[in-house]
Design a protein around this motif. Structure first.
Motif, PDB file in Angstrom:
ATOM      1  N   SER A  32      21.318   9.107 -28.598  1.00 36.48           N
ATOM      2  CA  SER A  32      22.704   8.838 -29.013  1.00 36.48           C
ATOM      3  C   SER A  32      23.696   9.496 -28.071  1.00 36.48           C
ATOM      4  O   SER A  32      24.891   9.186 -28.127  1.00 36.48           O
ATOM      5  CB  SER A  32      22.929   9.335 -30.443  1.00 36.48           C
ATOM      6  OG  SER A  32      22.775  10.744 -30.492  1.00 36.48           O
ATOM      7  N   VAL A  72      25.315   9.876 -38.515  1.00 36.62           N
ATOM      8  CA  VAL A  72      25.063   8.427 -38.578  1.00 36.62           C
ATOM      9  C   VAL A  72      26.325   7.684 -39.040  1.00 36.62           C
ATOM     10  O   VAL A  72      26.667   6.633 -38.502  1.00 36.62           O
ATOM     11  CB  VAL A  72      23.846   8.134 -39.498  1.00 36.62           C
ATOM     12  CG1 VAL A  72      23.687   6.639 -39.732  1.00 36.62           C
ATOM     13  CG2 VAL A  72      22.573   8.711 -38.877  1.00 36.62           C
ATOM     14  N   TYR A 111      22.240   0.170 -34.002  1.00 28.48           N
ATOM     15  CA  TYR A 111      20.787   0.420 -33.990  1.00 28.48           C
ATOM     16  C   TYR A 111      20.106   0.004 -35.286  1.00 28.48           C
ATOM     17  O   TYR A 111      20.729  -0.055 -36.341  1.00 28.48           O
ATOM     18  CB  TYR A 111      20.519   1.914 -33.779  1.00 28.48           C
ATOM     19  CG  TYR A 111      21.216   2.525 -32.593  1.00 28.48           C
ATOM     20  CD1 TYR A 111      20.798   2.251 -31.299  1.00 28.48           C
ATOM     21  CD2 TYR A 111      22.298   3.392 -32.780  1.00 28.48           C
ATOM     22  CE1 TYR A 111      21.442   2.827 -30.212  1.00 28.48           C
ATOM     23  CE2 TYR A 111      22.948   3.972 -31.694  1.00 28.48           C
ATOM     24  CZ  TYR A 111      22.517   3.687 -30.415  1.00 28.48           C
ATOM     25  OH  TYR A 111      23.158   4.263 -29.349  1.00 28.48           O
ATOM     26  N   LEU A 147      17.692   5.348 -36.860  1.00 32.03           N
ATOM     27  CA  LEU A 147      18.202   6.548 -36.206  1.00 32.03           C
ATOM     28  C   LEU A 147      17.344   7.723 -36.663  1.00 32.03           C
ATOM     29  O   LEU A 147      17.089   7.875 -37.871  1.00 32.03           O
ATOM     30  CB  LEU A 147      19.675   6.779 -36.567  1.00 32.03           C
ATOM     31  CG  LEU A 147      20.598   5.562 -36.288  1.00 32.03           C
ATOM     32  CD1 LEU A 147      20.729   4.669 -37.506  1.00 32.03           C
ATOM     33  CD2 LEU A 147      21.969   6.004 -35.807  1.00 32.03           C
ATOM     34  N   HIS A 198      22.374  -2.928 -29.100  1.00 32.17           N
ATOM     35  CA  HIS A 198      21.969  -1.664 -28.485  1.00 32.17           C
ATOM     36  C   HIS A 198      21.482  -1.834 -27.052  1.00 32.17           C
ATOM     37  O   HIS A 198      21.395  -0.865 -26.312  1.00 32.17           O
ATOM     38  CB  HIS A 198      20.880  -0.984 -29.334  1.00 32.17           C
ATOM     39  CG  HIS A 198      19.731  -1.888 -29.657  1.00 32.17           C
ATOM     40  ND1 HIS A 198      18.612  -1.957 -28.868  1.00 32.17           N
ATOM     41  CD2 HIS A 198      19.537  -2.787 -30.654  1.00 32.17           C
ATOM     42  CE1 HIS A 198      17.783  -2.853 -29.379  1.00 32.17           C
ATOM     43  NE2 HIS A 198      18.316  -3.381 -30.455  1.00 32.17           N
ATOM     44  N   VAL A 230      17.019   4.918 -32.140  1.00 31.39           N
ATOM     45  CA  VAL A 230      17.758   5.948 -31.402  1.00 31.39           C
ATOM     46  C   VAL A 230      17.421   7.337 -31.948  1.00 31.39           C
ATOM     47  O   VAL A 230      17.335   7.536 -33.154  1.00 31.39           O
ATOM     48  CB  VAL A 230      19.282   5.690 -31.469  1.00 31.39           C
ATOM     49  CG1 VAL A 230      19.824   5.804 -32.881  1.00 31.39           C
ATOM     50  CG2 VAL A 230      20.038   6.635 -30.539  1.00 31.39           C
ATOM     51  N   LEU A 240      18.835  11.010 -32.389  1.00 33.91           N
ATOM     52  CA  LEU A 240      20.130  11.683 -32.409  1.00 33.91           C
ATOM     53  C   LEU A 240      20.078  12.887 -31.484  1.00 33.91           C
ATOM     54  O   LEU A 240      19.262  13.792 -31.673  1.00 33.91           O
ATOM     55  CB  LEU A 240      20.496  12.125 -33.830  1.00 33.91           C
ATOM     56  CG  LEU A 240      20.631  11.022 -34.883  1.00 33.91           C
ATOM     57  CD1 LEU A 240      21.057  11.623 -36.221  1.00 33.91           C
ATOM     58  CD2 LEU A 240      21.611   9.942 -34.446  1.00 33.91           C
TER      59      LEU A 240
END
Ligand code: ZN
Length: 188
Positions: free
Chosen positions: A56, A71, A89, A92, A111, A123, A125
């Motif tokens: 991210s 998020v 996405y 996450l 994405h 993704v 984080l």
């Protein structure tokens, strides 16, 4: 009495192991993290052929609460600043291994430019140029991919790709990219 206790403990252990073995992957639903409704959806043909890995390039999380806040902010950015219909996405992954639901498996994401029709975007984080994701996060992503195959959202012979393979970007970061190169189904 002691025999009863031992029998009871064994019974509990069997129940717990059976539950662990059969339970589905724990995913933090959109309702749980406080998602906004999507403005529109477009169907994705499944089982998909590709799964794309991202970072991210922002803060990481340590629990469900901090992950939910991040998020939500990503969804706000994607909808309000980029003008997309929803968070880009499909899933996450937080630093504690929490998996947050983004777009549905059966909807096209936003994405990976020009390749969104091919598959799902996962993704992590955080920013993984110089540090690697936690073991919990890596395990969660691998479990999620295996689950996707088992549930027929993803083909068994899927292609695993890092975002940087599809365009001009550092995503998913040097350290994370090096890690996924050793994962099953990674394609150079
Ligand atoms: Zn990316």
């Amino acid at each position: 009495m002691r025999t009863f206790n031992r029998t009871f403990c064994l019974f509990v252990a069997v129940i717990i192991s059976a539950w662990t073995f059969t339970s589905a992957l724990k995913i933090i639903s959109r309702a749980e993290w406080g998602a906004r409704h999507p403005l529109a959806t477009r169907p994705l043909r499944t089982p998909a052929s590709h799964v794309f890995i991202h970072h991210s390039d922002g803060p990481t999380s340590s629990d469900v609460k901090s992950g939910s806040e991040i998020v939500r902010s990503i969804q706000d950015c994607h909808m309000d600043e980029r003008g997309w219909s929803d968070i880009g996405y499909h899933f996450l992954i937080g630093g504690d291994g929490s998996i947050f639901e983004g777009r549905d498996w059966s909807n096209i994401g936003a994405h990976v430019a020009n390749h969104n029709r091919k598959g799902h975007g996962i993704v992590f984080l955080g920013n993984f140029m110089e540090v690697a994701p936690t073991e919990a996060a890596l395990t969660a992503a691998k479990d999620l991919i295996n689950y996707a195959v088992k549930e027929r959202h993803l083909r068994p012979n899927y292609f695993l790709k890092g975002h940087r393979q599809m365009g001009f970007t550092d995503c998913p970061g040097d350290r994370l990219y090096k890690i996924i190169r050793s994962w099953p189904n990674f394609r150079p």
